[in-house]
Design a protein around this motif. Structure first.
Motif, PDB file in Angstrom:
ATOM      1  N   ILE A 150       0.860  -1.184   0.000  1.00 41.81           N
ATOM      2  CA  ILE A 150       0.000   0.000   0.000  1.00 41.81           C
ATOM      3  C   ILE A 150       0.898   1.236   0.000  1.00 41.81           C
ATOM      4  O   ILE A 150       1.882   1.304   0.739  1.00 41.81           O
ATOM      5  N   GLY A 151       0.586   2.197  -0.867  1.00 37.32           N
ATOM      6  CA  GLY A 151       1.375   3.422  -0.941  1.00 37.32           C
ATOM      7  C   GLY A 151       2.528   3.325  -1.919  1.00 37.32           C
ATOM      8  O   GLY A 151       3.300   4.266  -2.070  1.00 37.32           O
ATOM      9  N   LYS A 152       2.696   2.164  -2.590  1.00 41.66           N
ATOM     10  CA  LYS A 152       3.800   2.032  -3.558  1.00 41.66           C
ATOM     11  C   LYS A 152       3.274   2.210  -4.981  1.00 41.66           C
ATOM     12  O   LYS A 152       3.701   1.508  -5.911  1.00 41.66           O
ATOM     13  N   SER A 153       2.342   3.135  -5.149  1.00 43.87           N
ATOM     14  CA  SER A 153       1.694   3.250  -6.460  1.00 43.87           C
ATOM     15  C   SER A 153       2.657   3.725  -7.547  1.00 43.87           C
ATOM     16  O   SER A 153       2.427   3.473  -8.721  1.00 43.87           O
ATOM     17  N   ASP A 154       3.784   4.367  -7.158  1.00 46.15           N
ATOM     18  CA  ASP A 154       4.777   4.771  -8.161  1.00 46.15           C
ATOM     19  C   ASP A 154       5.343   3.565  -8.905  1.00 46.15           C
ATOM     20  O   ASP A 154       5.836   3.676 -10.022  1.00 46.15           O
ATOM     21  N   ASP A 155       5.334   2.424  -8.230  1.00 49.77           N
ATOM     22  CA  ASP A 155       5.912   1.208  -8.806  1.00 49.77           C
ATOM     23  C   ASP A 155       4.920   0.439  -9.671  1.00 49.77           C
ATOM     24  O   ASP A 155       5.301  -0.493 -10.373  1.00 49.77           O
ATOM     25  N   TYR A 156       3.650   0.812  -9.586  1.00 50.88           N
ATOM     26  CA  TYR A 156       2.627   0.050 -10.311  1.00 50.88           C
ATOM     27  C   TYR A 156       2.800   0.208 -11.828  1.00 50.88           C
ATOM     28  O   TYR A 156       2.952   1.315 -12.340  1.00 50.88           O
ATOM     29  N   VAL A 157       2.787  -0.911 -12.526  1.00 55.65           N
ATOM     30  CA  VAL A 157       2.818  -0.898 -14.002  1.00 55.65           C
ATOM     31  C   VAL A 157       1.658  -1.766 -14.456  1.00 55.65           C
ATOM     32  O   VAL A 157       1.531  -2.915 -14.011  1.00 55.65           O
ATOM     33  N   SER A 158       0.822  -1.252 -15.338  1.00 60.98           N
ATOM     34  CA  SER A 158      -0.304  -2.075 -15.799  1.00 60.98           C
ATOM     35  C   SER A 158       0.201  -3.064 -16.836  1.00 60.98           C
ATOM     36  O   SER A 158       1.187  -2.803 -17.546  1.00 60.98           O
ATOM     37  N   ASN A 159      -0.474  -4.188 -16.922  1.00 60.21           N
ATOM     38  CA  ASN A 159      -0.051  -5.189 -17.899  1.00 60.21           C
ATOM     39  C   ASN A 159      -0.179  -4.673 -19.325  1.00 60.21           C
ATOM     40  O   ASN A 159       0.593  -5.073 -20.192  1.00 60.21           O
ATOM     41  N   SER A 160      -1.143  -3.793 -19.562  1.00 61.17           N
ATOM     42  CA  SER A 160      -1.257  -3.297 -20.946  1.00 61.17           C
ATOM     43  C   SER A 160       0.018  -2.527 -21.344  1.00 61.17           C
ATOM     44  O   SER A 160       0.458  -2.593 -22.482  1.00 61.17           O
ATOM     45  N   GLU A 161       0.634  -1.860 -20.370  1.00 62.50           N
ATOM     46  CA  GLU A 161       1.902  -1.177 -20.680  1.00 62.50           C
ATOM     47  C   GLU A 161       3.010  -2.193 -20.994  1.00 62.50           C
ATOM     48  O   GLU A 161       3.831  -1.979 -21.896  1.00 62.50           O
ATOM     49  N   ILE A 162       3.021  -3.298 -20.259  1.00 63.80           N
ATOM     50  CA  ILE A 162       4.055  -4.324 -20.519  1.00 63.80           C
ATOM     51  C   ILE A 162       3.818  -4.960 -21.891  1.00 63.80           C
ATOM     52  O   ILE A 162       4.761  -5.167 -22.668  1.00 63.80           O
ATOM     53  N   ILE A 163       2.558  -5.236 -22.192  1.00 60.83           N
ATOM     54  CA  ILE A 163       2.231  -5.844 -23.490  1.00 60.83           C
ATOM     55  C   ILE A 163       2.699  -4.926 -24.618  1.00 60.83           C
ATOM     56  O   ILE A 163       3.309  -5.360 -25.593  1.00 60.83           O
ATOM     57  N   GLU A 164       2.467  -3.639 -24.419  1.00 57.83           N
ATOM     58  CA  GLU A 164       2.890  -2.657 -25.432  1.00 57.83           C
ATOM     59  C   GLU A 164       4.422  -2.634 -25.545  1.00 57.83           C
ATOM     60  O   GLU A 164       4.985  -2.594 -26.627  1.00 57.83           O
ATOM     61  N   LYS A 165       5.101  -2.700 -24.400  1.00 53.36           N
ATOM     62  CA  LYS A 165       6.573  -2.666 -24.400  1.00 53.36           C
ATOM     63  C   LYS A 165       7.146  -3.891 -25.129  1.00 53.36           C
ATOM     64  O   LYS A 165       8.103  -3.764 -25.889  1.00 53.36           O
ATOM     65  N   ILE A 166       6.541  -5.073 -24.898  1.00 56.73           N
ATOM     66  CA  ILE A 166       7.080  -6.288 -25.543  1.00 56.73           C
ATOM     67  C   ILE A 166       6.788  -6.263 -27.051  1.00 56.73           C
ATOM     68  O   ILE A 166       7.603  -6.676 -27.862  1.00 56.73           O
ATOM     69  N   GLY A 167       5.616  -5.757 -27.402  1.00 58.92           N
ATOM     70  CA  GLY A 167       5.292  -5.634 -28.832  1.00 58.92           C
ATOM     71  C   GLY A 167       4.831  -6.928 -29.463  1.00 58.92           C
ATOM     72  O   GLY A 167       3.669  -7.298 -29.360  1.00 58.92           O
ATOM     73  N   ASP A 168       5.782  -7.675 -30.002  1.00 59.77           N
ATOM     74  CA  ASP A 168       5.550  -8.899 -30.767  1.00 59.77           C
ATOM     75  C   ASP A 168       4.752  -9.979 -29.999  1.00 59.77           C
ATOM     76  O   ASP A 168       5.319 -10.957 -29.519  1.00 59.77           O
ATOM     77  N   LEU A 169       3.442  -9.797 -29.854  1.00 58.83           N
ATOM     78  CA  LEU A 169       2.668 -10.765 -29.079  1.00 58.83           C
ATOM     79  C   LEU A 169       1.326 -11.056 -29.736  1.00 58.83           C
ATOM     80  O   LEU A 169       0.662 -10.158 -30.247  1.00 58.83           O
ATOM     81  N   GLU A 170       0.944 -12.329 -29.643  1.00 57.41           N
ATOM     82  CA  GLU A 170      -0.371 -12.694 -30.177  1.00 57.41           C
ATOM     83  C   GLU A 170      -1.155 -13.370 -29.060  1.00 57.41           C
ATOM     84  O   GLU A 170      -0.624 -14.254 -28.369  1.00 57.41           O
ATOM     85  N   LYS A 171      -2.396 -12.985 -28.905  1.00 60.75           N
ATOM     86  CA  LYS A 171      -3.189 -13.552 -27.802  1.00 60.75           C
ATOM     87  C   LYS A 171      -3.488 -15.025 -28.074  1.00 60.75           C
ATOM     88  O   LYS A 171      -3.838 -15.394 -29.193  1.00 60.75           O
ATOM     89  N   ILE A 172      -3.314 -15.846 -27.027  1.00 56.47           N
ATOM     90  CA  ILE A 172      -3.622 -17.270 -27.175  1.00 56.47           C
ATOM     91  C   ILE A 172      -5.100 -17.455 -26.847  1.00 56.47           C
ATOM     92  O   ILE A 172      -5.599 -16.904 -25.875  1.00 56.47           O
ATOM     93  N   LYS A 173      -5.745 -18.283 -27.651  1.00 53.39           N
ATOM     94  CA  LYS A 173      -7.189 -18.474 -27.452  1.00 53.39           C
ATOM     95  C   LYS A 173      -7.468 -19.017 -26.055  1.00 53.39           C
ATOM     96  O   LYS A 173      -6.772 -19.905 -25.571  1.00 53.39           O
ATOM     97  N   ASP A 174      -8.461 -18.473 -25.419  1.00 51.89           N
ATOM     98  CA  ASP A 174      -8.818 -18.865 -24.063  1.00 51.89           C
ATOM     99  C   ASP A 174      -9.315 -20.317 -24.051  1.00 51.89           C
ATOM    100  O   ASP A 174     -10.248 -20.653 -24.767  1.00 51.89           O
ATOM    101  N   ASP A 175      -8.641 -21.181 -23.232  1.00 50.20           N
ATOM    102  CA  ASP A 175      -9.111 -22.572 -23.178  1.00 50.20           C
ATOM    103  C   ASP A 175     -10.101 -22.776 -22.030  1.00 50.20           C
ATOM    104  O   ASP A 175     -10.501 -23.890 -21.717  1.00 50.20           O
ATOM    105  N   GLY A 176     -10.473 -21.651 -21.405  1.00 50.94           N
ATOM    106  CA  GLY A 176     -11.462 -21.724 -20.316  1.00 50.94           C
ATOM    107  C   GLY A 176     -10.859 -22.174 -18.998  1.00 50.94           C
ATOM    108  O   GLY A 176     -11.507 -22.202 -17.975  1.00 50.94           O
ATOM    109  N   LYS A 177      -9.556 -22.566 -18.998  1.00 52.06           N
ATOM    110  CA  LYS A 177      -8.947 -23.101 -17.776  1.00 52.06           C
ATOM    111  C   LYS A 177      -8.495 -21.992 -16.840  1.00 52.06           C
ATOM    112  O   LYS A 177      -8.677 -22.063 -15.639  1.00 52.06           O
ATOM    113  N   SER A 178      -7.839 -20.974 -17.414  1.00 52.74           N
ATOM    114  CA  SER A 178      -7.299 -19.945 -16.546  1.00 52.74           C
ATOM    115  C   SER A 178      -8.291 -18.808 -16.369  1.00 52.74           C
ATOM    116  O   SER A 178      -8.739 -18.205 -17.328  1.00 52.74           O
ATOM    117  N   LYS A 179      -8.632 -18.556 -15.110  1.00 49.74           N
ATOM    118  CA  LYS A 179      -9.573 -17.484 -14.846  1.00 49.74           C
ATOM    119  C   LYS A 179      -8.828 -16.169 -14.594  1.00 49.74           C
ATOM    120  O   LYS A 179      -9.378 -15.111 -14.773  1.00 49.74           O
TER     121      LYS A 179
END
Ligand code: SAM
Ligand code: SF4
Length: 314
Positions: free
Chosen positions: A193-222
């Motif tokens: 709590i209070g470490k919000s400066d360190d928070y990075v959203s996953n959408s930012e990481i996805i953008e940083k990595i770039g070359d990514l394709e979403k894997i079809k949801d197999d319904g297993k991972s929630k």
């Protein structure tokens, strides 16, 4: 068991101890946790009894976590007991410091898979964030788990802007070796709590990595969304804050004192240890609690859990 909102609760996560052999800065206070008397902790037999009730209510998967599950006395007996109950899948979340010495016996006792927490691939940074941990032990454990064929191995990496955001590419390379790397958004809970400066959203990481394709949801991972890069690396993204998965939540949690929690982010819990020791019908209590499982967390509304993560297990 189906809850009042139609969610099928078939996954129990058990924090078997709140003790840990590390002190990750976002999880545990430096001085460690307050001493809890032996009497306040569920015994291995009591945990087994509670799992049996959950099994009868339809739980198919159990995850053992902590604190650090490998510092809990009797952990091998517990795994074996749970396996003997006929639970379909036993998994464990561990920092892997002790895993090298225990992996073979854990496999023999019934652990099907490990999630290993690792936030940096740099020895000194690892020592720093864990307040004293030895990265070599973790890497040796990962190799051994691979050799023993306990797969897939998942690495959990909490991403922090001022700590490991610059190591994302190294983790992608690790994933190219066949290990699934899952990036976790830092949750504003307990020590974080209070470490919000360190928070990075996953959408930012996805953008940083770039070359990514979403894997079809197999319904297993929630909880995780999975992507693949062009070199075959599988990367998971766990977004408890920016993407709610509450409407599909299939899990409940038990801590080492016997508190039953319906939501990781709620301060509400119901203690099973005392009624169990008094010989009361705890199945009825569990059913009542599941029926009242909250619709969703309220993190975005600023309703944070004030428990440290080590007491709930992530
Ligand atoms: N000691 C074991 C381990 O580290 O894997 C199991 C317990 S630990 C509490 C479970 C997971 O919770 C770890 O992957 C850890 O990184 C994560 N965690 C702890 N505090 C967190 C926080 N504030 N936000 C996101 N993840 C957190
Ligand atoms: Fe211990 Fe896991 Fe918390 Fe680190 S994240 S202090 S290893 S419980």
């Amino acid at each position: 068991m189906i809850d009042a909102l139609g969610r099928n609760i078939d996954y129990l996560r058990i924090s078997v101890t709140d003790k840990c052999n590390l002190r990750c800065k976002y999880c545990m206070p430096e001085e460690g946790i307050q001493h809890v008397s032996h009497d306040e902790i569920l015994s291995i037999e009591e945990i087994t009894k509670i799992v049996e009730i959950f099994k009868n209510l339809g739980v198919k998967k159990v995850r053992l976590t902590g604190g650090e599950p490998l510092v809990r006395n009797g952990i091998l007996d517990l795994v074996k007991n749970i396996k003997d109950l006929g639970i379909e899948e036993i998994t464990m979340t561990t920092n892997a410091i002790k895993l090298y010495d225990m992996a073979y016996d854990l496999k023999k006792s019934g652990v099907d898979r490990f999630n290993i927490s690792l936030d940096t691939l740099d020895r000194w940074k690892y020592y720093d964030i864990t307040r004293g941990g030895d990265l070599d032990k973790v890497l040796k454990s990962i190799n051994l788990v691979k050799e023993l064929g306990i797969e897939p191995i998942k690495i959990n990496t909490v991403v922090m802007r001022n700590f490991n955001f610059n190591e994302i590419d190294d983790f992608v390379k690790l994933a190219e070796s066949g290990i699934i790397v899952r990036f976790i958004e830092l949750m504003p809970i307990g020590e974080a709590i209070g470490k919000s400066d360190d928070y990075v959203s996953n959408s930012e990481i996805i953008e940083k990595i770039g070359d990514l394709e979403k894997i079809k949801d197999d319904g297993k991972s929630k909880v995780a969304e999975y992507y693949r890069n062009s070199n075959g690396a599988v990367l998971g993204f766990i977004n408890p804050i920016s993407h709610k998965f509450c409407s599909e939540c299939n899990r409940v949690r038990l801590d080492c004192k016997g508190n039953l929690l319906m939501c990781l982010h709620s301060n509400k819990s119901r203690n099973l240890r005392q009624p169990l020791r008094r010989g009361e019908d705890i199945e009825k209590i569990i059913v009542d609690e599941i029926y009242r499982k909250p619709k969703s967390h309220l993190l975005l509304e600023g309703n944070f859990n004030n428990r440290d993560m080590n007491t709930i297990g992530g």
